[in-house]
Design a protein around this motif. Sequence first.
Motif, short mmCIF file in Angstrom:
data_model
loop_
_atom_site.label_atom_id
_atom_site.label_comp_id
_atom_site.label_asym_id
_atom_site.label_seq_id
_atom_site.Cartn_x
_atom_site.Cartn_y
_atom_site.Cartn_z
N ALA A 36 0.83 -1.21 0.00
CA ALA A 36 0.00 0.00 0.00
C ALA A 36 0.87 1.26 0.00
N LEU A 37 1.93 1.26 0.82
CA LEU A 37 2.83 2.41 0.86
C LEU A 37 3.60 2.56 -0.45
N GLU A 38 3.99 1.46 -1.03
CA GLU A 38 4.70 1.51 -2.31
C GLU A 38 3.84 2.18 -3.38
N ALA A 43 6.64 4.38 -5.07
CA ALA A 43 7.99 3.93 -4.76
C ALA A 43 8.33 2.64 -5.50
N ASP A 44 9.59 2.24 -5.39
CA ASP A 44 10.05 0.99 -5.99
C ASP A 44 10.34 -0.08 -4.94
N ILE A 146 0.72 8.24 10.43
CA ILE A 146 -0.49 7.46 10.71
C ILE A 146 -0.24 5.99 10.42
N PHE A 147 0.39 5.72 9.27
CA PHE A 147 0.78 4.36 8.95
C PHE A 147 1.70 3.80 10.03
N ALA A 148 2.67 4.62 10.46
CA ALA A 148 3.65 4.17 11.45
C ALA A 148 2.99 3.76 12.76
#
Length: 306
Positions: A36-38, A43-44, A146-148
């Motif tokens: 989800a973060l990628e 991002a890669d 928030i994710f963290a």
Amino acid sequence: MNAKQISFEPYNALKSILEITSSRVGTDFLQEVCFALEKLFEADLVFISEIIDTPITQVIIRYSSSTAYSGTYKIENTPCDLVFKHGLTNINEGVNKKFSEEKDTDFESFYGIPLYNEKKGCIGHIAILSNYARILPNEAEDIALIFARRIEAEMTRIKLEKENKQITQKLFQLSITDPLTEIYNRRYFVRKCTESFSQFKRGAIKGASIIFLDIDDFKVINDKYGHTSGDFVLKEISKILKDNSRENVDFVARVGGEEFGVLSIDSDIKESETYAKRVMKRTREFFTMHQFNITFSVGIASFNSI
């Protein structure tokens, strides 16, 4: 190098968090959050680490959006080192030029967020890497934090579950183990014999043999040499019994003060006789080096269809 401007709508980003957490928990959530973060940060590579030493010199990648990145690695000369030293770290470009450990990669940009436990101690970090220079929006930090927090909560829960499982397993082992000899106790031996007979009746095993070995004149050893010597004899005989047993086939227990039992799955009386003779021989050989003459009274029974 022209840096790419990343943009995302905070509401949609938060919505994606809710979608993930509503259907996944534990390791499943932590693995999925990397993807989800990628996607969110374009991002890669995204991975979640856990520290494994103090001071922090290396971490282990627990979850990653790429199977190529896993295991333990040293953080010296990597952008990850900055996260543990200074907190949230944003490097827009030149990662593979500024850090010697990244020189063989295509990573241009890095975004790192530290992870903490309930005592505010650092437990790991989130690493977000891209193969191009990029500029993140102002909302990136809020979304990342928030994710963290959600990741921290899940990592803490997994750790507690693991610790509870270990405690439960330890308590179970204590409940089935004789404290002096560290082999099974009478309670577990009776239970295992009952289970094996039930398995035999269902046809799950061909049968089993049971050996009982009672040390002759054990009271004389305690009276003449003291209970410390008696305990020594019990411990050494337990080791001999266990060393001559097959894992998950022979179950050795102390069933009385100086009495031992051995349950052998899928074994007949002849095999048990061979086992008993071997144990008696090893016992005699061992105690010739000491002041005790140890002999046994032995009984063998079996139930089988062999």
